[in-house]
Every structure is written in structure tokens, then in C-alpha cells.
Design a protein around this motif. Structure first.
Motif, PDB file in Angstrom:
ATOM      1  N   ARG A 129       0.826  -1.201   0.000  1.00  0.00           N
ATOM      2  CA  ARG A 129       0.000   0.000   0.000  1.00  0.00           C
ATOM      3  C   ARG A 129       0.865   1.257   0.000  1.00  0.00           C
ATOM      4  O   ARG A 129       0.584   2.221  -0.710  1.00  0.00           O
ATOM      5  CB  ARG A 129      -0.925  -0.032   1.212  1.00  0.00           C
ATOM      6  CG  ARG A 129      -2.066   0.949   1.093  1.00  0.00           C
ATOM      7  CD  ARG A 129      -2.941   0.880   2.316  1.00  0.00           C
ATOM      8  NE  ARG A 129      -3.995   1.882   2.229  1.00  0.00           N
ATOM      9  CZ  ARG A 129      -5.099   1.726   1.519  1.00  0.00           C
ATOM     10  NH1 ARG A 129      -5.296   0.592   0.835  1.00  0.00           N
ATOM     11  NH2 ARG A 129      -6.014   2.661   1.472  1.00  0.00           N
ATOM     12  N   GLU A 130       1.935   1.206   0.803  1.00  0.00           N
ATOM     13  CA  GLU A 130       2.863   2.344   0.824  1.00  0.00           C
ATOM     14  C   GLU A 130       3.406   2.611  -0.582  1.00  0.00           C
ATOM     15  O   GLU A 130       3.502   3.759  -1.016  1.00  0.00           O
ATOM     16  CB  GLU A 130       4.031   2.051   1.779  1.00  0.00           C
ATOM     17  CG  GLU A 130       5.112   3.134   1.729  1.00  0.00           C
ATOM     18  CD  GLU A 130       6.363   2.774   2.512  1.00  0.00           C
ATOM     19  OE1 GLU A 130       6.254   2.020   3.511  1.00  0.00           O
ATOM     20  OE2 GLU A 130       7.452   3.256   2.128  1.00  0.00           O
ATOM     21  N   ILE A 178       0.782   4.317  -2.610  1.00  0.00           N
ATOM     22  CA  ILE A 178       0.647   5.731  -2.250  1.00  0.00           C
ATOM     23  C   ILE A 178       1.779   6.551  -2.861  1.00  0.00           C
ATOM     24  O   ILE A 178       1.553   7.600  -3.479  1.00  0.00           O
ATOM     25  CB  ILE A 178       0.647   5.898  -0.709  1.00  0.00           C
ATOM     26  CG1 ILE A 178      -0.593   5.232  -0.104  1.00  0.00           C
ATOM     27  CG2 ILE A 178       0.696   7.367  -0.328  1.00  0.00           C
ATOM     28  CD1 ILE A 178      -0.532   5.065   1.403  1.00  0.00           C
ATOM     29  N   ARG A 179       2.997   6.035  -2.709  1.00  0.00           N
ATOM     30  CA  ARG A 179       4.147   6.769  -3.241  1.00  0.00           C
ATOM     31  C   ARG A 179       4.036   6.937  -4.758  1.00  0.00           C
ATOM     32  O   ARG A 179       4.312   8.003  -5.300  1.00  0.00           O
ATOM     33  CB  ARG A 179       5.450   6.047  -2.892  1.00  0.00           C
ATOM     34  CG  ARG A 179       5.846   6.185  -1.422  1.00  0.00           C
ATOM     35  CD  ARG A 179       7.118   5.426  -1.118  1.00  0.00           C
ATOM     36  NE  ARG A 179       7.456   5.454   0.298  1.00  0.00           N
ATOM     37  CZ  ARG A 179       8.238   6.383   0.859  1.00  0.00           C
ATOM     38  NH1 ARG A 179       8.759   7.334   0.123  1.00  0.00           N
ATOM     39  NH2 ARG A 179       8.492   6.346   2.152  1.00  0.00           N
ATOM     40  N   ARG A 180       3.586   5.850  -5.416  1.00  0.00           N
ATOM     41  CA  ARG A 180       3.452   5.927  -6.868  1.00  0.00           C
ATOM     42  C   ARG A 180       2.389   6.963  -7.234  1.00  0.00           C
ATOM     43  O   ARG A 180       2.561   7.730  -8.177  1.00  0.00           O
ATOM     44  CB  ARG A 180       3.052   4.556  -7.430  1.00  0.00           C
ATOM     45  CG  ARG A 180       4.129   3.514  -7.310  1.00  0.00           C
ATOM     46  CD  ARG A 180       5.258   3.730  -8.302  1.00  0.00           C
ATOM     47  NE  ARG A 180       4.927   3.145  -9.591  1.00  0.00           N
ATOM     48  CZ  ARG A 180       5.020   3.782 -10.748  1.00  0.00           C
ATOM     49  NH1 ARG A 180       5.396   5.030 -10.774  1.00  0.00           N
ATOM     50  NH2 ARG A 180       4.736   3.178 -11.873  1.00  0.00           N
ATOM     51  N   ALA A 181       1.270   6.992  -6.462  1.00  0.00           N
ATOM     52  CA  ALA A 181       0.180   7.912  -6.784  1.00  0.00           C
ATOM     53  C   ALA A 181       0.632   9.358  -6.664  1.00  0.00           C
ATOM     54  O   ALA A 181       0.260  10.194  -7.486  1.00  0.00           O
ATOM     55  CB  ALA A 181      -1.011   7.655  -5.865  1.00  0.00           C
ATOM     56  N   ILE A 182       1.435   9.672  -5.669  1.00  0.00           N
ATOM     57  CA  ILE A 182       1.800  11.073  -5.465  1.00  0.00           C
ATOM     58  C   ILE A 182       3.086  11.460  -6.184  1.00  0.00           C
ATOM     59  O   ILE A 182       3.601  12.549  -5.982  1.00  0.00           O
ATOM     60  CB  ILE A 182       1.924  11.421  -3.966  1.00  0.00           C
ATOM     61  CG1 ILE A 182       3.054  10.626  -3.334  1.00  0.00           C
ATOM     62  CG2 ILE A 182       0.604  11.173  -3.259  1.00  0.00           C
ATOM     63  CD1 ILE A 182       3.331  11.068  -1.924  1.00  0.00           C
ATOM     64  N   GLY A 183       3.612  10.545  -7.032  1.00  0.00           N
ATOM     65  CA  GLY A 183       4.670  10.999  -7.920  1.00  0.00           C
ATOM     66  C   GLY A 183       5.996  10.271  -7.861  1.00  0.00           C
ATOM     67  O   GLY A 183       6.978  10.758  -8.401  1.00  0.00           O
ATOM     68  N   ALA A 184       6.040   9.094  -7.203  1.00  0.00           N
ATOM     69  CA  ALA A 184       7.284   8.326  -7.242  1.00  0.00           C
ATOM     70  C   ALA A 184       7.323   7.526  -8.532  1.00  0.00           C
ATOM     71  O   ALA A 184       6.383   6.794  -8.840  1.00  0.00           O
ATOM     72  CB  ALA A 184       7.361   7.391  -6.046  1.00  0.00           C
ATOM     73  N   ARG A 185       8.390   7.714  -9.297  1.00  0.00           N
ATOM     74  CA  ARG A 185       8.581   6.881 -10.485  1.00  0.00           C
ATOM     75  C   ARG A 185       8.949   5.478 -10.036  1.00  0.00           C
ATOM     76  O   ARG A 185       9.416   5.271  -8.907  1.00  0.00           O
ATOM     77  CB  ARG A 185       9.714   7.435 -11.338  1.00  0.00           C
ATOM     78  CG  ARG A 185       9.354   8.720 -12.048  1.00  0.00           C
ATOM     79  CD  ARG A 185      10.517   9.147 -12.910  1.00  0.00           C
ATOM     80  NE  ARG A 185      10.171  10.328 -13.688  1.00  0.00           N
ATOM     81  CZ  ARG A 185      10.965  10.810 -14.639  1.00  0.00           C
ATOM     82  NH1 ARG A 185      12.125  10.225 -14.906  1.00  0.00           N
ATOM     83  NH2 ARG A 185      10.599  11.875 -15.310  1.00  0.00           N
ATOM     84  N   SER A 186       8.788   4.515 -10.946  1.00  0.00           N
ATOM     85  CA  SER A 186       9.154   3.144 -10.556  1.00  0.00           C
ATOM     86  C   SER A 186      10.639   3.072 -10.212  1.00  0.00           C
ATOM     87  O   SER A 186      11.039   2.309  -9.328  1.00  0.00           O
ATOM     88  CB  SER A 186       8.775   2.145 -11.649  1.00  0.00           C
ATOM     89  OG  SER A 186       9.428   2.459 -12.836  1.00  0.00           O
ATOM     90  N   PRO A 231       0.255   0.536  -9.682  1.00  0.00           N
ATOM     91  CA  PRO A 231      -0.108   1.497  -8.628  1.00  0.00           C
ATOM     92  C   PRO A 231      -1.525   1.298  -8.102  1.00  0.00           C
ATOM     93  O   PRO A 231      -1.761   1.370  -6.904  1.00  0.00           O
ATOM     94  CB  PRO A 231       0.031   2.851  -9.313  1.00  0.00           C
ATOM     95  CG  PRO A 231       0.883   2.631 -10.498  1.00  0.00           C
ATOM     96  CD  PRO A 231       0.755   1.193 -10.888  1.00  0.00           C
ATOM     97  N   ILE A 232      -2.459   1.067  -9.018  1.00  0.00           N
ATOM     98  CA  ILE A 232      -3.849   0.922  -8.596  1.00  0.00           C
ATOM     99  C   ILE A 232      -4.040  -0.332  -7.742  1.00  0.00           C
ATOM    100  O   ILE A 232      -4.644  -0.294  -6.667  1.00  0.00           O
ATOM    101  CB  ILE A 232      -4.763   0.853  -9.838  1.00  0.00           C
ATOM    102  CG1 ILE A 232      -4.904   2.256 -10.421  1.00  0.00           C
ATOM    103  CG2 ILE A 232      -6.121   0.303  -9.489  1.00  0.00           C
ATOM    104  CD1 ILE A 232      -5.536   3.229  -9.457  1.00  0.00           C
ATOM    105  N   LEU A 251      -2.609   0.336  -4.430  1.00  0.00           N
ATOM    106  CA  LEU A 251      -3.432   1.235  -3.620  1.00  0.00           C
ATOM    107  C   LEU A 251      -4.651   0.522  -3.045  1.00  0.00           C
ATOM    108  O   LEU A 251      -5.095   0.811  -1.949  1.00  0.00           O
ATOM    109  CB  LEU A 251      -3.910   2.408  -4.478  1.00  0.00           C
ATOM    110  CG  LEU A 251      -3.097   3.690  -4.408  1.00  0.00           C
ATOM    111  CD1 LEU A 251      -3.691   4.715  -5.345  1.00  0.00           C
ATOM    112  CD2 LEU A 251      -3.063   4.227  -2.987  1.00  0.00           C
ATOM    113  N   ARG A 252      -5.205  -0.405  -3.835  1.00  0.00           N
ATOM    114  CA  ARG A 252      -6.418  -1.088  -3.368  1.00  0.00           C
ATOM    115  C   ARG A 252      -6.117  -2.179  -2.353  1.00  0.00           C
ATOM    116  O   ARG A 252      -7.019  -2.669  -1.690  1.00  0.00           O
ATOM    117  CB  ARG A 252      -7.160  -1.702  -4.563  1.00  0.00           C
ATOM    118  CG  ARG A 252      -7.766  -0.631  -5.431  1.00  0.00           C
ATOM    119  CD  ARG A 252      -8.839  -1.163  -6.354  1.00  0.00           C
ATOM    120  NE  ARG A 252      -9.370  -0.040  -7.137  1.00  0.00           N
ATOM    121  CZ  ARG A 252     -10.426  -0.106  -7.915  1.00  0.00           C
ATOM    122  NH1 ARG A 252     -11.072  -1.249  -8.035  1.00  0.00           N
ATOM    123  NH2 ARG A 252     -10.843   0.947  -8.577  1.00  0.00           N
TER     124      ARG A 252
END
Ligand SMILES: Nc1ncnc2c1ncn2[C@@H]1O[C@H](COP(=O)(O)OP(=O)(O)O)[C@@H](O)[C@H]1O
Ligand SMILES: [Mg+2]
Lengths: 221, 436
Positions: B342-343, B346-354, B429-430, B433-434
Motif C-alpha cells: 500500500r505504501e 501511495i508513493r506511486r500515486a503522489i509521484g514516485a517513479r518506478s 499502482p492501482i 493502492l487497493r
């Protein structure tokens, strides 16, 4: 600013293709406050994830500031999320190991701001959402309403073009939920573009415009 | 609209960032700090995971130190034999083992061979003929079994043996076949004597009375035998009184110890001796030589090759435990990735590239293994110092093993962290997140 043209989203369920979104046409202009309303399972979050560049549509075109999103690669999509979109989730989605200010600084870390800049701006935004005295508290030391305001601060810190909020009041009692909605209204009054997802007609009523979703289709309200 | 201006929402375009800044060293340090705090937050688990690397690195360093110590010990012992030393032994070379001392038992060498070498070989400094016999040595009630060595005064410079007390026998005593003896320190002890009280005592060897004129300096045990467990007597006395056999060709010898004039003359001396003995023994090809020549370097390299195998076996088995430690790291990193799905979302959603996620988890794995490596190095150094102290070795800690081990720890972090980190980086990411 946001233009969806003939968007479809399907999930493969074994042999079957399960359509989640069908022929979505939606345009959102800068400064608008839009609510996407629909029953649970109607596809609101899926639509939100596509608008938020977290997911690609199965077919259709998505223009963000006239740029065709479907042609971008993963890093380009990530950068759009980082610089131009702010997310607020129902479950807050804060990192429990980090303090409020560290959570707010996170998008700036990935944008490559200096430490000092990060700290100053994160603090300013937290003060703005009324949490100036909770900077170094961890999420489990904050109430639900406070956590959601930290999440809003995190969404705002990179000065996004649009704020996407998926059931932001869903995990809050009606009183704190209303306070969070007041906060969104205030942000909108200051010119921020907001897309709000909710199943609650009363919450949706706070927006300028309501788009109703039913079984993955936009229907007349 | 928007009559209220907010410094947050209405930054000037210059202030508002639209592209990423390049990664700096400060960013990297910060990521390392983050990785550290994430490991500290799971203290026990991190410690247990590091244990594999700690033990592995500690073992590599300790084992290599032990191997090296044993090796330098052997080298020192070989040097204590004397310098620029060449051994000529009676008998046919045993071809199966290079390290073998075992020339055959037939005594094919004679004193005249030794005299000829001394006379004719220009690269030879000193020549000591040697005739051995294991025998009882008796003093009053006490007796001990020791090696009685018949030789000449040349034995002193060749084998670098000085008397501790008394003196060596001289040429006159050799010529007269006097019954005089020098005792090694082990024999002195066995007969209940001290280096000074041994002088002028009369001992009996095979019924013959010998006067002790000196005791030999302490040499220690080498890999082959106890150099202090011997009694030296004049070769002439040895042949006539103790062995009691004189061949027609003169006094038979077991071996001849030769010292070369310089270490650079070793090879020349060996050639000269070989050719001379082949002529004297008429063992030109195709007849096989009836003597064997070895030098110190042969012995050192034979013992070194054994020690090297020993060291690499020890080091190798320790390295395997290091790999096991690496697998432990991979295991815990996989657990960590699935716990923090989940972390990651979250990081991916707010802008962490892979690549940001990849770096985060890779650095975490490297910090884990490198810190384990540092602790393991501490352990290995302490263990090495203790072992050196116990055995009195001056070999020190294997510094190259320390450097190599730390490099290895780094490599293990990268290698075994790569798979979990890559897995984290490529999570959807999705889906992340889920998850909960
Ligand atoms: N990854 C997925 N695989 C299969 N079905 C999914 C997936 N994600 C969502 N769905 C389904 O899509 C539908 C719409 O989901 P969602 O967009 O979350 O609806 P809402 O947010 O309106 O409740 C639901 O029926 C859900 O079960
Ligand atoms: Mg939803």
C-alpha cells in the motif's frame, strides 16, 4: 483542461471482459468544481483513477491540457501525477511511519525540491489547512478529520492544476466531513479545479456541477 | 474570480516546478537515512536478517586470517632451518608426492661426495655431511630416545645452529673421532639437566661414553620434526663408535646439507651438485639418480600450496554462509515489499517513479547487508586478533579479506535486493493502492 472522449474501461474476469466504464465523454474546465456521483460499484473510482493518470483507459482519448495522455509513458504519467494532480482518498492514505510534515513533503521529495524548500512549503500548507500545531504528529496521533486535512495539504503542496478527491468524507463523521467539505469549497473559491467523487447526494450538492454515473455510463441527473 | 490570493495556490510560474530536478548526493544520503530508519523501525527483524551476513563476513575474515597465520608460521619454521639451504638426500626420488621428504632408505651418499661438493662446486659456501641414527641416550637413571646426528663443524654455518652454552666440536675433535656431544634443548630437559649443568657431563650412547661440550640454541618444532630433539656428535665418531659400519667407499651418509654462497646462486649450486654427483655416481641418463636435491624454496612452495588450498577451503565455506545470508536478505525484502504494497501504491500515486521505488528498496537491502558487513568485519577482526594472540602469530588481520568482504556485502545487497526491489518497482499502482 480535462477532456475525456469515448473512454471505455474493461477488466478481464477470466474469459469474460467486464466493462466498468462505457463511452465516457466528459470535459472539465479550469476552475470548475465537479462532483461525480453514483452508487457504489458504478465505476466512480475507476473514472477517477483514469482522470488521475493512475490507470490507462482500455479505449478512448484523454486530453490533459490538450495533451493526449494515452500516448505517454509511465514516467511521464508519474510526473503529471506529481506536478499537476493532487489526490485525496477516502482512507487518507498517509504513511504511518512518517510525521504529518514528512507526509506532506513526500510529493516534493519526488519533484526534487531542496530540503529547506520542502520544509518551508510543507509547513506553510499545513498552517493553511489549520494544522500548524500538528507538524510532527504521526497519523495515529491525529483524528480522522486531521488526517484528511494532512492528506489535503499533501495534495496541494506541489501546486497542482486539479485536486481529485475520492469519497473524502467517506471515513468521517458528518460533522468533521462537513469541515473537510468547507475546506474544499474554500480552495475552490481561491480558484482550484476540483473533481469530487461521492455516492452522497448531499456532499455532491456542495459542488458547482454534478455528473451522475450509473453502471459505468454518464446519465442525466 | 479568486479574489483571495494564496501563496500556495498562486505561485508564479517560475516558482512552480514542472520538471524533476536531477538527483543529488544529498538526495541519495536522504534515501539512505530513510532506509536506515525503516530498518530501525523493525529492529529485531533487521538484526536477525543481518545475522547471516554478520556471521558470513566474520567467518571469511577469521578463516582467511587463520589460513594466513598458519602459512606464515610454516614459512618462518622453514627459514629457521638456515638460509640458502639445499638438501641432498640419499636414495631414489619418490615421484608420487612433491612435498614428500621420502627419498629411499638406501644410503647412497658418502663423505667423499660431500668433500667433492665442497671442493668443486663454486656456488657452494658450506657443506655439512649428515649421518642419522635414532638411539637411546642415557644419563645415570634417566634415558631418552633421540636422533643422534653425526656431522662436521660445518653444520653450524649451514644450518644456522649456534651453541647456547659451551661450544661446537672442532676440526681436531672430528679428525680424532673424539667422544664429544652437543645436546638439543629437548634432550637437555629429558635428561633432567639445564643448559649450564649439562656441560662436562658424561652421557652414554649405545654403551659409549660421550662428554657434553655444549648445548644447542632453541629452534622450535617445525612441520617436519622437533629440531631440538637431537644430539650432535662428530661424524667420524658416529661412524666408528655408534653405527659401526664403514663401507669400502668411505663413511656412508643419509644426507648432505649445503648452503649456497648467495640466494641468487641457489640454482647454480643445485646444478653443480647434481652434475657432480651424477658423474661420481655414474647415473647419467638413462640411469636414474640415486639422490634427491631439494631447496628451501621447494619446501616453502610445497607447504604454501597446501596452505593455499587450506585457506581457500576455509574462505570458500565461509563465503557459502555469506550467500545464505544474502538469501536471508532477499527473503526479508520480499516480505517487506508485500507488507508495504500500500505504501508503494501511495508513493506511486503522489509521484514516485518506478525507478524511485526501485532505488528505495535496493538501498534498503544494501544498507542492511552493508551494515551487517561492518558488524561482521568487527566480529572477524576481533576474532582474528584473539586467534593471533592465542597462537602468537604476527600475521595480523587479513586486510584484503576485510576489503573484499565489505565489497562482497555490498554486492550481496545489490544482487539479492535486486529481485525484491524490481518487484516493488513494477507493482501496478492501482492494485497496490487497493490492497490492504
Ligand atoms: N481490478 C479490478 N478487476 C476487476 N474488477 C474491478 C477492478 N477494479 C474495480 N473493479 C470493479 O469495477 C466496478 C467499479 O468499481 P469502482 O470504480 O471502484 O466503483 P465505485 O468507486 O463507484 O464504487 C466494481 O464492480 C468493481 O468490482
Ligand atoms: Mg470507489
Amino acid at each position: 483542461m480535462i477532456q475525456l472522449v469515448g473512454i471505455n474501461k474493461t477488466y478481464a474476469m477470466g474469459e469474460m471482459l467486464l466493462p466498468i466504464l462505457r463511452d465516457i465523454d466528459l470535459t472539465i474546465i479550469r476552475g470548475e468544481y465537479t462532483a461525480i456521483m453514483g452508487a457504489s460499484g458504478s465505476g466512480k473510482s475507476s473514472l477517477m483513477n483514469i482522470i488521475g493518470c493512475l490507470e490507462r483507459p482500455s479505449s478512448g482519448k484523454y486530453y490533459f491540457d490538450a495533451r493526449d495522455i494515452t500516448t505517454l509513458n509511465d514516467n511521464q504519467l508519474t510526473d503529471i501525477r506529481n506536478f499537476r494532480i493532487g489526490f485525496v482518498f477516502q482512507q487518507f492514505n498517509l504513511l504511518s511511519r512518517l510525521t504529518a510534515i514528512e507526509n506532506v513533503m513526500l510529493p516534493m521529495v519526488y519533484a526534487g525540491y531542496s530540503r529547506l524548500e520542502r520544509r518551508q512549503r510543507a509547513e506553510a500548507v499545513l498552517v493553511q489547512v489549520g494544522l500548524g500545531d500538528r507538524l510532527v504528529n504521526r497519523p495515529n496521533q491525529l483524528s480522522g478529520g486531521q488526517q484528511q486535512r494532512v492528506a489535503i495539504a499533501r495534495a496541494l503542496v506541489n501546486q497542482p492544476d486539479v485536486l481529485l478527491a475520492d469519497e473524502p468524507t467517506g471515513a468521517l463523521d458528518s460533522h468533521t466531513g462537513a469541515a473537510v467539505m468547507d475546506q474544499l469549497n474554500e480552495l475552490h473559491d481561491r480558484g482550484l479545479t476540483i473533481v469530487l467523487v461521492t455516492h452522497d447526494a448531499q456532499v455532491a450538492g456542495r459542488a458547482e456541477r454534478i455528473v451522475s454515473l450509473h453502471d459505468g455510463r454518464i446519465v442525466a441527473p | 474570480m479568486a479574489p483571495v490570493t494564496s501563496p500556495i495556490l498562486h505561485a508564479s510560474p517560475q516558482q512552480r516546478r514542472r520538471t524533476r530536478a536531477a538527483l543529488t548526493w544529498a538526495d541519495l544520503l536522504e534515501t539512505i537515512g530513510l532506509a536506515w530508519s525503516s530498518l530501525v523501525s523493525n529492529r529485531l527483524r533487521s538484526a536477525l536478517t543481518m545475522l547471516g551476513v554478520i556471521i558470513g563476513i566474520g567467518a571469511v575474515i577469521t578463516m582467511v586470517t587463520i589460513g594466513r597465520g598458519a602459512q606464515s608460521q610454516t614459512e618462518q619454521q622453514l627459514k629457521s632451518l638456515g638460509s640458502n639451504l639445499i638438501f641432498v638426500q640419499s636414495g631414489v626420488a619418490a615421484t608420487n608426492s612433491p612435498a614428500s621428504q621420502g627419498a629411499g632408505s638406501a644410503t647412497t651418499l658418502v663423505w667423499d661426495d660431500a668433500k667433492a661438493i665442497a671442493h668443486a662446486a663454486s656456488s657452494v659456501a658450506h657443506v655439512a655431511p649428515v649421518l642419522n641414527l635414532r638411539s637411546q641416550v642415557v644419563l645415570g637413571e634417566l634415558n631418552t630416545s633421540t636422533m643422534v646426528v653425526g656431522t662436521t663443524p660445518e653444520y653450524q654455518p649451514v644450518r644456522d645452529f649456534l651453541p647456547l652454552t659451551g661450544r661446537f666440536f672442532n676440526q681436531a675433535e672430528l679428525d680424532r673421532a673424539d667422544r664429544v656431544a652437543l645436546l638439543g634443548q629437548t634432550v637437555v630437559d629429558s635428561l633432567g639437566l639445564t643448559p649450564s649443568s649439562a656441560l662436562e657431563r658424561t652421557i652414554r650412547i649405545r654403551g659409549e661414553a660421550f662428554t657434553v661440550i655444549g648445548t644447542l640454541e632453541f629452534k622450535g618444532v617445525n612441520s617436519f620434526r622437533d629440531q631440538d630433539d637431537q644430539v650432535l656428535v662428530p661424524l667420524t665418531t658416529m661412524a666408528s663408535r655408534i653405527v659401526g659400519v664403514n663401507a669400502i667407499s668411505g663413511i656412508s651418509l643419509d644426507s648432505i646439507s649445503v648452503s649456497a654462497t648467495r640466494s641468487s646462486e641457489m640454482e647454480a649450486a643445485q646444478y653443480q651438485i647434481t652434475n657432480l654427483l651424477r658423474l661420481r655416481h655414474k647415473t647419467m641418463f638413462p640411469r636414474q639418480d640415486d639422490f634427491v636435491i631439494r631447496n628451501q624454496a621447494d619446501l616453502v612452495s610445497a607447504s604454501n600450496s597446501v596452505a593455499n588450498i587450506f585457506t581457500s577451503l576455509l574462505g570458500g565455506s565461509a563465503a557459502i554462509s555469506l550467500i545464505v545470508g544474502g538469501i536471508g536478505i532477499m527473503n526479508i525484502m520480499l516480505v517487506s515489499v508485500s507488507e508495504r504494497t500500500r505504501e508503494i501504491g501511495i508513493r506511486r500515486a503522489i509521484g514516485a517513479r518506478s525507478s524511485d521505488i526501485l532505488r528505495q528498496f535496493l538501498i534498503e537491502a544494501v544498507v542492511l547487508s552493508l551494515f551487517g558487513g561492518v558488524l561482521g568485519t568487527g566480529l572477524g577482526v576481533v576474532a582474528s586478533l584473539i586467534i593471533n594472540a592465542i597462537f602468537g602469530w604476527r600475521a595480523g588481520v587479513a586486510v584484503d579479506a576485510v576489503v573484499l568482504s565489505l565489497g562482497f556485502a555490498l554486492a550481496i545487497g545489490v544482487f539479492f535486493g535486486a529481485y525484491p526491489a524490481n518487484k516493488a518497482a513494477h507493482l501496478d499502482p492501482i492494485a497496490a493502492l487497493r490492497s490492504d
